[in-house]
Design a protein around this motif. Structure first.
Motif, PDB file in Angstrom:
ATOM      1  N   ASP A   1      14.231  -4.149   9.729  1.00  0.00           N
ATOM      2  CA  ASP A   1      14.649  -5.326   8.953  1.00  0.00           C
ATOM      3  C   ASP A   1      14.333  -5.099   7.477  1.00  0.00           C
ATOM      4  O   ASP A   1      13.243  -4.647   7.121  1.00  0.00           O
ATOM      5  N   ARG A   2      15.312  -5.415   6.649  1.00  0.00           N
ATOM      6  CA  ARG A   2      15.195  -5.185   5.211  1.00  0.00           C
ATOM      7  C   ARG A   2      13.862  -5.703   4.663  1.00  0.00           C
ATOM      8  O   ARG A   2      13.481  -6.823   4.953  1.00  0.00           O
ATOM      9  N   GLY A   3      13.202  -4.869   3.889  1.00  0.00           N
ATOM     10  CA  GLY A   3      11.954  -5.294   3.254  1.00  0.00           C
ATOM     11  C   GLY A   3      10.702  -4.788   3.952  1.00  0.00           C
ATOM     12  O   GLY A   3       9.617  -4.821   3.372  1.00  0.00           O
ATOM     13  N   ASN A   4      10.844  -4.316   5.197  1.00  0.00           N
ATOM     14  CA  ASN A   4       9.644  -3.886   5.927  1.00  0.00           C
ATOM     15  C   ASN A   4       9.184  -2.466   5.570  1.00  0.00           C
ATOM     16  O   ASN A   4       8.138  -2.027   6.039  1.00  0.00           O
ATOM     17  N   LEU A   5       9.971  -1.765   4.763  1.00  0.00           N
ATOM     18  CA  LEU A   5       9.548  -0.456   4.251  1.00  0.00           C
ATOM     19  C   LEU A   5      10.111  -0.361   2.837  1.00  0.00           C
ATOM     20  O   LEU A   5      11.311  -0.520   2.646  1.00  0.00           O
ATOM     21  N   HIS A   6       9.227  -0.165   1.857  1.00  0.00           N
ATOM     22  CA  HIS A   6       9.704  -0.227   0.464  1.00  0.00           C
ATOM     23  C   HIS A   6      10.196   1.094  -0.096  1.00  0.00           C
ATOM     24  O   HIS A   6      11.164   1.143  -0.839  1.00  0.00           O
ATOM     25  N   ARG A   7       9.468   2.147   0.257  1.00  0.00           N
ATOM     26  CA  ARG A   7       9.813   3.441  -0.358  1.00  0.00           C
ATOM     27  C   ARG A   7       9.300   4.555   0.523  1.00  0.00           C
ATOM     28  O   ARG A   7       8.253   4.401   1.160  1.00  0.00           O
TER      29      ARG A   7
ATOM     30  N   GLU B   1       5.526   3.688   1.081  1.00  0.00           N
ATOM     31  CA  GLU B   1       5.010   2.477   0.444  1.00  0.00           C
ATOM     32  C   GLU B   1       5.372   1.319   1.366  1.00  0.00           C
ATOM     33  O   GLU B   1       6.549   1.076   1.651  1.00  0.00           O
ATOM     34  N   ILE B   2       4.340   0.651   1.874  1.00  0.00           N
ATOM     35  CA  ILE B   2       4.584  -0.352   2.912  1.00  0.00           C
ATOM     36  C   ILE B   2       4.062  -1.724   2.505  1.00  0.00           C
ATOM     37  O   ILE B   2       2.951  -1.857   1.986  1.00  0.00           O
ATOM     38  N   PRO B   3       4.864  -2.756   2.758  1.00  0.00           N
ATOM     39  CA  PRO B   3       4.411  -4.110   2.457  1.00  0.00           C
ATOM     40  C   PRO B   3       3.427  -4.578   3.531  1.00  0.00           C
ATOM     41  O   PRO B   3       3.493  -4.136   4.680  1.00  0.00           O
TER      42      PRO B   3
ATOM     43  N   ALA C   1       0.844  -1.198   0.000  1.00  0.00           N
ATOM     44  CA  ALA C   1       0.000   0.000   0.000  1.00  0.00           C
ATOM     45  C   ALA C   1       0.872   1.237   0.000  1.00  0.00           C
ATOM     46  O   ALA C   1       2.051   1.198   0.369  1.00  0.00           O
ATOM     47  N   CYS C   2       0.261   2.339  -0.399  1.00  0.00           N
ATOM     48  CA  CYS C   2       0.949   3.622  -0.379  1.00  0.00           C
ATOM     49  C   CYS C   2       0.093   4.594   0.435  1.00  0.00           C
ATOM     50  O   CYS C   2      -1.101   4.751   0.149  1.00  0.00           O
TER      51      CYS C   2
END
Ligand code: FAD
Length: 441
Positions: free
Chosen positions: A166-172, A209-211, A111-112
């Motif tokens: 931790d890598r991947g928990n926040l995309h942008r 932008e969050i996974p 989501a953004c």
């Protein structure tokens, strides 16, 4: 000084600006008072005014005017931080982003959002398509997503996804810089680390932008145990049970359960408890595990039933400290990575009645490990320091909640990349001054 703020306000008169002294005082503070040390250091800190923009274009105008008048700017989400993260040490303006609260788009898995979106409000919408936030603090109902990224670290769901960093928990993230001509930066990949737990010192986040995680109907459960270490071992076993889907494993040694006033019918004097959230579909295997460890089920609510009252989440993580402080305000806490149950047991035996252990299991380095927000009555700073040092000498890691700089609370060392990044995007050091120890003008 007054005339600077008058000119600043006149320039931005079409944006909501709060000058009422009581409201400004309130919006200058957070939950720093969980620490008696921060309480005495920060209780007189106050901004000159609060600005509440609703668009990124207005954030840019505020940043530009702030640089023009050299006014310090401290970003605020919901102001629920525990270390004075959004308390302005050098006055200036509070940039309250709680009105930038639009979900820009939402797709399965990602989501953004704007930074001021409240976490529970977000989940309500995301669950309609079967997804939810990967992790959220126990202030889930009030905290903003931007504030969690800027000042938080872990919470329910960390059992599966670890910490925000931790890598991947926040995309942008999209950031506004604090330069004469504020720029918009888009950070992706490892670059997002510049803003995670950055206390708003490394730019103003205007979009994230969050996974997401698959949403299950979460059953809320209390299990009571006679023996604390058995409860802790049960917590580890449940965390390690790959087949049982869960997102909260919270273990409390006596007398902590007695501080949970609203849960008293389900708790037993002198006993220890586990507060759990597991998938409704996995209650049967959970019951077998509880039987194996000799626990007693005392409370079990389906997600629909739990939604009607207060969630068990609001007794876990740092809400545990809140309940203890409601009983006795001299309670304070530490945040500890024990990493192993052997270490938990050693600290349990060493400190005895002085410290009541509260464990939260989370994923670290690919394994489920016990973290703790242990409670004790504050006596002196020297004793607090001794307690910290004893834990560290025995291999535990303490994220000290009694300090207000990023470095002293977390990694204990200066992050040269973050400092260099700040020097570029905030050359006058106006963003939340005093919080990044490594930064000097
Ligand atoms: P704020 O307090 O408003 O801001 C936090 C920091 O982020 C500040 O430094 C601020 O300047 C910065 N910031 C805010 N918005 C932006 C932005 N748009 N751009 C750049 N910087 C920004 N924390 C946890 O991690 N886990 C927990 O389980 C947890 N439990 C808690 C329980 C209680 C009872 C309390 C009082 C606190 C708890 N916290 C916990 C701390 C806090 O509630 C969370 O970290 C929460 O996510 C902060 O969100 P907020 O919107 O209130 O942020």
């Amino acid at each position: 000084n007054t005339s600077i703020y008058q000119e600043f306000s006149a320039e931005l008169s079409d944006i909501e600006i709060i000058t009422d002294i009581d409201r400004v005082t309130k919006l200058s503070l957070d939950y720093y008072h969980f620490s008696p040390i921060l309480q005495s250091q920060l209780n007189d800190k106050k901004a000159n005014l609060v600005v509440r923009p609703t668009t990124e274009a207005d954030v840019i105008r505020v940043a530009k005017a702030g640089v023009n008048y050299k006014i310090p700017l401290t970003v605020r989400g919901a102001g629920t931080g525990n270390y004075g993260q959004c308390i302005p040490l050098e006055a200036g303006i509070i940039l309250d982003l709680s009105k930038m609260n639009q979900i820009k788009w939402l797709k399965p898995g990602i989501a953004c959002v704007e930074p001021g979106v409240k976490m529970a409000a977000f989940d309500k919408q995301a669950r309609e398509i079967g997804w939810e936030l990967r992790m959220a603090p126990s202030t889930y109902r009030t905290a903003t997503i931007g504030g969690f990224i800027g000042g938080g670290s872990v919470g329910m769901g960390s059992m599966n996804y670890g910490q925000i960093k931790d890598r991947g928990n926040l995309h942008r993230v999209r950031l506004v810089t604090m330069e004469e001509q504020p720029q918009i930066l888009e950070l992706t990949g490892d670059d997002v680390q510049q803003v995670i737990h950055g206390y708003g010192t490394t730019g103003i986040i205007t979009e994230l932008e969050i996974p997401l995680a698959p949403a299950y109907p979460w059953q809320e459960i209390i299990v009571v145990f006679d023996d604390f270490m058995t409860a802790a071992q049960f917590g580890q076993a449940l965390s390690d049970s790959a087949g049982i889907v869960k997102k909260l494993v919270s273990i409390h040694s006596a007398p902590i359960p007695s501080y949970f006033t609203a849960l008293q019918p389900y708790l037993t004097q002198g006993k220890h408890c586990a507060l759990l959230m597991v998938s409704e579909y996995d209650v049967a295997p959970l019951k077998d595990l509880v039987t194996e460890y000799g626990g007693t089920f005392t409370y079990s609510k389906t997600a629909a039933e739990a939604a009607k009252g207060t969630s068990l989440l609001e007794f876990t993580w740092n809400h545990t400290t809140l309940h203890a402080r409601n009983i006795d305000p001299s309670f304070t806490y530490l945040q500890t990575f024990y990493f192993t149950l052997e270490r938990v047991e050693k600290m349990y035996q060493h400190f005895g009645d002085e410290i009541a252990i509260h464990l939260e299991f989370l994923k670290a380095g690919g394994k489920a490990v016990p973290g703790g927000l242990q409670l004790f009555r504050f006596t002196t700073e020297e004793r607090l320091q001794e307690i910290i040092e004893y834990h560290e000498a025995n291999g535990a890691f303490i994220a000290n909640p009694h300090v207000y700089t990023i470095e002293d609370g977390g990694d204990k060392q200066i992050d040269k990349d973050k400092v260099a990044f700040k020097q570029k995007i905030d050359p006058y050091g106006l963003l939340n001054p005093g919080k990044m120890r490594g930064f000097t003008l």
